[in-house]
Write an enzyme that holds these catalytic residues in place. Structure first.
Site, PDB file in Angstrom:
ATOM      1  N   ASP A   1       0.834  -1.206   0.000  1.00  0.00           N
ATOM      2  CA  ASP A   1       0.000   0.000   0.000  1.00  0.00           C
ATOM      3  C   ASP A   1       0.872   1.260   0.000  1.00  0.00           C
ATOM      4  O   ASP A   1       1.996   1.250   0.506  1.00  0.00           O
ATOM      5  CB  ASP A   1      -0.902  -0.020   1.244  1.00  0.00           C
TER       6      ASP A   1
ATOM      7  N   ASN B   1     -11.006  -2.680  -5.195  1.00  0.00           N
ATOM      8  CA  ASN B   1     -10.308  -1.627  -5.942  1.00  0.00           C
ATOM      9  C   ASN B   1     -11.013  -1.251  -7.252  1.00  0.00           C
ATOM     10  O   ASN B   1     -10.739  -0.194  -7.822  1.00  0.00           O
ATOM     11  CB  ASN B   1      -8.843  -2.002  -6.212  1.00  0.00           C
TER      12      ASN B   1
HETATM   13  C1  IPE Z   1      -5.263  -2.692  -0.062  1.00  0.00           C
HETATM   14  O1  IPE Z   1      -5.017  -1.343  -0.230  1.00  0.00           O
HETATM   15  C2  IPE Z   1      -5.232  -3.389  -1.381  1.00  0.00           C
HETATM   16  C3  IPE Z   1      -3.925  -3.468  -2.022  1.00  0.00           C
HETATM   17  C4  IPE Z   1      -2.788  -3.052  -1.530  1.00  0.00           C
HETATM   18  C5  IPE Z   1      -3.930  -4.101  -3.300  1.00  0.00           C
HETATM   19  P1  IPE Z   1      -6.193  -0.269  -0.334  1.00  0.00           P
HETATM   20  O2  IPE Z   1      -5.564   1.053  -0.443  1.00  0.00           O
HETATM   21  O3  IPE Z   1      -7.151  -0.666  -1.399  1.00  0.00           O
HETATM   22  O4  IPE Z   1      -6.924  -0.454   1.082  1.00  0.00           O
HETATM   23  P2  IPE Z   1      -7.877   0.518   1.880  1.00  0.00           P
HETATM   24  O5  IPE Z   1      -8.909   1.025   0.923  1.00  0.00           O
HETATM   25  O6  IPE Z   1      -7.024   1.628   2.405  1.00  0.00           O
HETATM   26  O7  IPE Z   1      -8.443  -0.323   2.983  1.00  0.00           O
HETATM   27  C1  IPE Z   2      -1.757   0.302  -3.300  1.00  0.00           C
HETATM   28  O1  IPE Z   2      -1.519   1.665  -3.321  1.00  0.00           O
HETATM   29  C2  IPE Z   2      -2.009  -0.267  -4.673  1.00  0.00           C
HETATM   30  C3  IPE Z   2      -3.424  -0.610  -4.910  1.00  0.00           C
HETATM   31  C4  IPE Z   2      -4.352  -0.612  -4.007  1.00  0.00           C
HETATM   32  C5  IPE Z   2      -3.772  -1.003  -6.251  1.00  0.00           C
HETATM   33  P1  IPE Z   2      -2.698   2.717  -3.233  1.00  0.00           P
HETATM   34  O2  IPE Z   2      -3.142   3.073  -4.622  1.00  0.00           O
HETATM   35  O3  IPE Z   2      -3.798   2.259  -2.338  1.00  0.00           O
HETATM   36  O4  IPE Z   2      -1.955   3.934  -2.584  1.00  0.00           O
HETATM   37  P2  IPE Z   2      -2.507   4.934  -1.491  1.00  0.00           P
HETATM   38  O5  IPE Z   2      -2.949   4.118  -0.308  1.00  0.00           O
HETATM   39  O6  IPE Z   2      -3.649   5.685  -2.121  1.00  0.00           O
HETATM   40  O7  IPE Z   2      -1.336   5.811  -1.184  1.00  0.00           O
HETATM   41 MG    MG Z   3      -4.167   2.461  -0.337  1.00  0.00          MG
END
Ligand code: IPE
Ligand code: IPE
Ligand code: MG
Length: 260
Positions: free
Chosen positions: A35, A83
């Site tokens: 993340d 997502n």
């Molecule tokens: C979790 O991250 C999913 C991945 C890293 C693929 P998210 O950014 O989607 O999670 P939330 O929304 O903060 O819980």
């Molecule tokens: C994780 O990074 C990757 C996916 C969930 C696909 P994020 O896109 O959630 O990054 P932040 O949490 O917004 O920084």
């Molecule tokens: Mg995230």
């Protein structure tokens, strides 16, 4: 199980801890919630997709480091079933990045002896992408190095529901359902449960990741954003794991009672 290819992730690979690392303190299976890509990009004044690209480029470095330290299975959370609710242009760019990167990344990881396994539901993905994922799995299926599970369009609840559906379709009688049989219907069939789950980006939640398998996993979170995670951060996480006392409900410190 019956209508799923056998992509068991347990390779008969001995653990080989690096110099100065005690092998019994090394987790066999490390799962990572990668993340923080979006925030990494925003901090640099770049579009979020630049963060996702940077995130992909960190995968090989982290897999290599984990392999050097004796970890046998690595599971990476790359795209959750939730997502899809992001803006269309972000979802499209995530799909495009996977489509572009899967070939080159597979070639590199194949050279390093890595076996790639997809976890999740492929059916909503573009057919060409599905084919590329199948090819990545086929190319690397006999590799005996580290197994890397890539959770893409993965959700823990979705995984449990598809398992229940397939068990019913297979005519499994209620008395036959136990933890061992149920585990065999999950995407992770054949995989030991994660010993350590690392989440980058500072949040302290599972976000629907491995909710069955994580029952007794050790959990470690760091504010470091995924594209920045490096060897020092990783060793901090492995060091923290080495200090944990795993009891699995008993009063004694134990190895995983499932024998994994
Ligand atoms: C979790 O991250 C999913 C991945 C890293 C693929 P998210 O950014 O989607 O999670 P939330 O929304 O903060 O819980
Ligand atoms: C994780 O990074 C990757 C996916 C969930 C696909 P994020 O896109 O959630 O990054 P932040 O949490 O917004 O920084
Ligand atoms: Mg995230």
């Amino acid at each position: 199980m019956s209508n799923q290819p056998n992509l068991s992730c347990s390779n008969p690979v001995p653990r080989h801890a690096g110099a100065g690392v005690q092998s019994d303190l090394i987790p066999g299976h490390v799962a990572i919630i990668m993340d923080g890509n979006g925030r990494w990009a925003e901090r640099q004044g770049l579009p979020r997709k630049a963060g996702h690209r940077r995130g992909v480029s960190n995968i090989r470095r982290i897999v290599e480091l984990l392999a050097q330290r004796g970890v046998r299975v690595v599971t990476l959370y790359a795209f959750s079933t939730e997502n899809w609710s992001r803006p269309t242009d972000e979802v499209d760019s995530l799909m495009a990045i996977l489509a572009e990167e899967i070939g080159p990344q597979t070639r590199e990881l194949h050279r390093a002896g890595v076996k790639l396994v997809h976890l999740g539901d492929m059916t909503p993905l573009d057919p060409a992408l599905q084919e590329a994922i199948r090819q990545a799995q086929d190319t690397t299926r006999y590799n005996v190095g580290v197994t890397v599970n890539v959770a893409f369009n993965y959700g823990g609840r979705d995984e449990i529901l598809q398992a229940v559906r397939r068990m019913i379709a297979d005519g499994i009688v209620p008395e036959a359902v136990d933890e061992s049989l149920f585990s065999r219907y999950l995407y992770t069939d054949g995989c030991p449960d994660p010993d350590l789950i690392i989440r980058t980006g500072g949040e302290q939640r599972l976000s629907n990741f491995l909710i069955w398998q994580a029952a007794y996993s050790e959990y470690y979170h760091t504010p470091v954003l995924w594209p920045d995670l490096d060897a020092e951060d990783l060793d901090r996480a492995l060091g923290a794991y080495g200090q944990r006392q795993r009891r699995f409900g008993s009063l004694d410190v134990q190895d995983d009672p499932s024998g994994e």
